[in-house]
Write a protein that holds these residues in place. Sequence first.
Motif, mmCIF file in Angstrom:
data_model
loop_
_atom_site.group_PDB
_atom_site.id
_atom_site.type_symbol
_atom_site.label_atom_id
_atom_site.label_comp_id
_atom_site.label_asym_id
_atom_site.label_seq_id
_atom_site.Cartn_x
_atom_site.Cartn_y
_atom_site.Cartn_z
ATOM 1 N N GLY A 1 0.822 -1.215 0.000
ATOM 2 C CA GLY A 1 0.000 0.000 0.000
ATOM 3 C C GLY A 1 0.848 1.254 0.000
ATOM 4 O O GLY A 1 2.082 1.213 0.140
ATOM 5 N N ALA A 2 0.145 2.390 -0.141
ATOM 6 C CA ALA A 2 0.848 3.674 -0.201
ATOM 7 C C ALA A 2 1.352 4.091 1.183
ATOM 8 O O ALA A 2 2.391 4.734 1.294
ATOM 9 C CB ALA A 2 -0.078 4.740 -0.773
ATOM 10 N N THR A 3 0.625 3.723 2.222
ATOM 11 C CA THR A 3 1.041 4.138 3.573
ATOM 12 C C THR A 3 2.433 3.598 3.883
ATOM 13 O O THR A 3 3.296 4.320 4.393
ATOM 14 C CB THR A 3 0.025 3.634 4.622
ATOM 15 N N ILE B 1 5.062 5.412 1.812
ATOM 16 C CA ILE B 1 5.372 6.753 2.327
ATOM 17 C C ILE B 1 6.278 6.638 3.552
ATOM 18 O O ILE B 1 7.301 7.328 3.666
ATOM 19 C CB ILE B 1 4.052 7.503 2.666
ATOM 20 N N TYR C 1 -2.361 14.936 4.712
ATOM 21 C CA TYR C 1 -2.831 13.551 4.906
ATOM 22 C C TYR C 1 -2.226 13.003 6.196
ATOM 23 O O TYR C 1 -1.046 13.224 6.482
ATOM 24 C CB TYR C 1 -2.453 12.681 3.693
ATOM 25 N N TYR D 1 1.577 11.408 7.112
ATOM 26 C CA TYR D 1 2.890 11.986 6.788
ATOM 27 C C TYR D 1 3.662 12.439 8.033
ATOM 28 O O TYR D 1 4.840 12.106 8.199
ATOM 29 C CB TYR D 1 2.764 13.196 5.851
ATOM 30 N N ASN E 1 1.056 16.078 -2.751
ATOM 31 C CA ASN E 1 -0.047 15.130 -2.942
ATOM 32 C C ASN E 1 -1.051 15.752 -3.910
ATOM 33 O O ASN E 1 -1.703 16.729 -3.580
ATOM 34 C CB ASN E 1 -0.688 14.843 -1.564
ATOM 35 N N ASN F 1 -5.899 14.827 -1.089
ATOM 36 C CA ASN F 1 -6.800 14.392 -0.028
ATOM 37 C C ASN F 1 -6.488 15.236 1.201
ATOM 38 O O ASN F 1 -5.325 15.245 1.636
ATOM 39 C CB ASN F 1 -6.542 12.905 0.277
ATOM 40 N N ASP G 1 2.847 11.849 -3.575
ATOM 41 C CA ASP G 1 1.755 10.914 -3.300
ATOM 42 C C ASP G 1 0.696 11.110 -4.377
ATOM 43 O O ASP G 1 -0.043 12.096 -4.367
ATOM 44 C CB ASP G 1 1.213 11.213 -1.895
ATOM 45 N N VAL H 1 -1.758 8.773 -5.269
ATOM 46 C CA VAL H 1 -2.655 7.609 -5.213
ATOM 47 C C VAL H 1 -3.973 7.843 -5.957
ATOM 48 O O VAL H 1 -4.623 6.886 -6.360
ATOM 49 C CB VAL H 1 -2.946 7.146 -3.755
ATOM 50 N N TYR H 2 -4.348 9.111 -6.155
ATOM 51 C CA TYR H 2 -5.593 9.395 -6.909
ATOM 52 C C TYR H 2 -5.293 9.814 -8.343
ATOM 53 O O TYR H 2 -6.059 10.559 -8.965
ATOM 54 C CB TYR H 2 -6.406 10.482 -6.181
ATOM 55 N N SER I 1 -1.314 3.611 -5.574
ATOM 56 C CA SER I 1 -1.937 2.521 -4.805
ATOM 57 C C SER I 1 -3.008 1.831 -5.638
ATOM 58 O O SER I 1 -3.881 2.494 -6.201
ATOM 59 C CB SER I 1 -2.578 3.101 -3.545
ATOM 60 N N LYS J 1 -6.967 2.334 -4.591
ATOM 61 C CA LYS J 1 -7.856 3.384 -5.111
ATOM 62 C C LYS J 1 -8.296 3.073 -6.530
ATOM 63 O O LYS J 1 -9.408 3.357 -6.936
ATOM 64 C CB LYS J 1 -7.128 4.739 -5.170
ATOM 65 N N LYS K 1 -4.228 -3.630 0.264
ATOM 66 C CA LYS K 1 -2.996 -2.949 0.663
ATOM 67 C C LYS K 1 -1.825 -3.291 -0.264
ATOM 68 O O LYS K 1 -0.813 -3.856 0.157
ATOM 69 C CB LYS K 1 -2.635 -3.278 2.117
HETATM 70 N N1 PMP Z 1 -2.141 8.785 0.576
HETATM 71 C C1 PMP Z 1 -3.363 9.331 0.453
HETATM 72 C C2 PMP Z 1 -3.478 10.755 0.022
HETATM 73 C C3 PMP Z 1 -4.491 8.569 0.729
HETATM 74 O O1 PMP Z 1 -5.692 9.107 0.629
HETATM 75 C C4 PMP Z 1 -4.330 7.228 1.138
HETATM 76 C C5 PMP Z 1 -5.482 6.343 1.505
HETATM 77 N N2 PMP Z 1 -6.673 6.691 1.181
HETATM 78 C C6 PMP Z 1 -3.042 6.714 1.239
HETATM 79 C C7 PMP Z 1 -1.969 7.521 0.966
HETATM 80 C C8 PMP Z 1 -2.812 5.311 1.692
HETATM 81 O O2 PMP Z 1 -3.063 4.372 0.698
HETATM 82 P P1 PMP Z 1 -2.995 2.811 0.998
HETATM 83 O O3 PMP Z 1 -4.364 2.419 1.446
HETATM 84 O O4 PMP Z 1 -2.602 2.195 -0.295
HETATM 85 O O5 PMP Z 1 -1.986 2.623 2.074
#
Ligand code: PMP
Length: 389
Positions: free
Chosen positions: A98-100, A103, A124, A127, A169, A173, A201, A203-204, A232, A235, A243
């Motif tokens: 996943g992106a979390t 990061i 977000y 971070y 980002n 978000n 970031d 992800v969108y 990610s 999304k 994840k």
């Molecule tokens: N970055 C942003 C801006 C997000 O909105 C999200 C999750 N919605 C994430 C990272 C984390 O993504 P993931 O669920 O793939 O860890």
Amino acid sequence: MKTPIQINSRFPQMGTTIFTVMSRMAAECGAVNLSQGFPDFQAEPALFDAVHRHMREGRNQYAPMAGMPELRQAIVDKVAALYGTRFDVESEVTVTAGATQAIFTAVAAFVRPGDEVIVFEPVYDSYVPAIETVGGTAVFAQLKYPDYAPDWAQVAQLISPKTRMIIINSPHNPTGSLLSADDLDQLAALLRGTDIVVLSDEVYEHILFDGEQHASLCGHPALAERSIVVSSFGKTYHITGWKIGYVVGPAALMAEFRKVHQFNVFTVHTPSQLGLADYMQDASRHLGLAAFYQEKRDFFRELMAATPFKLLPCRGTYFQLASYAGLSDLPDRDFAEWMTREVGVAVIPVSVFNADGRDDKVVRFCFAKKEETLLMGAERLRKAFVKNC
Ligand code: PMP
Ligand code: GLN
């Protein structure tokens, strides 16, 4: 008698993420959950079938540390097709949990104790904890209500000899704002001649509306050479619970990223990677996402127009911000809790993304939901806020 262990918390001020808090409250109260960002509809069966097939065929052991070659190839092909930069499959792409995790890993790979990292607030929520966990200090640039546009002159003033990284980002978000190609040029000009790493970031990346084009750092050579770009699959393919995500970036940066990645996750679920690699072969699946979500955004905005909430622009992501300033004097956190308990619609208060708690009386709705969910949410809002209803 046993003496209980005394924990001197490393993170005495750290609370629980707002997404967990609000989703839990929504479940307790039977509220329509428009708070945490996740779809309430299914992904396509073809994706599940592909994963099952790989499981049955025995692809169930550790993947290579950087990710399955089939998936890395599919990612590199997609990025090249969309943004014109072809990363090296071996050394410039890594599959993450996943992106979390991506990061956190990127921050841990580059930020030393005492370093500064510039972030934009509303920020977000993962971070700053990542930065502080490794001993860095977050430095805050502002995206100001109501248009949430970056102020590059302010960013220029925040850059210091201690600045190690800047995290951006877009689509953003929680605000749904976008960085333009011109923003990227301004950022590149500020960073020229420095050793500041950019963590982008994205992800969108596939969820932009009204024909807007995503300005990926992958497509900006001067920035791409100093950036780790995160995306990610959660999304893009409606599978937030899987994840799985990825990062791309130049080999020198990726080598540092992998030094941390190998010891905090090592590698990611093998059959899912293979299933995703198959699924990615049909580009319409990510190219069609913007139209898919635009329909939801427009539907939700139309429903919300019948309520007294004031909608802010939403240019990307699956989040809609709305001002409730005309409706209540409550601080946004209290308002979100009240909405969840009394109105039966859970939302995210935006002040939690501001380090100083600045409260513009704005809440975030997630519209990645079935029509019936959005209808039910809007109906509850109408009942609560529209007289003679
Ligand atoms: N970055 C942003 C801006 C997000 O909105 C999200 C999750 N919605 C994430 C990272 C984390 O993504 P993931 O669920 O793939 O860890
Ligand atoms: N990123 C999602 C959101 O903004 C939530 C992800 C999470 O719960 N960590 O709602």
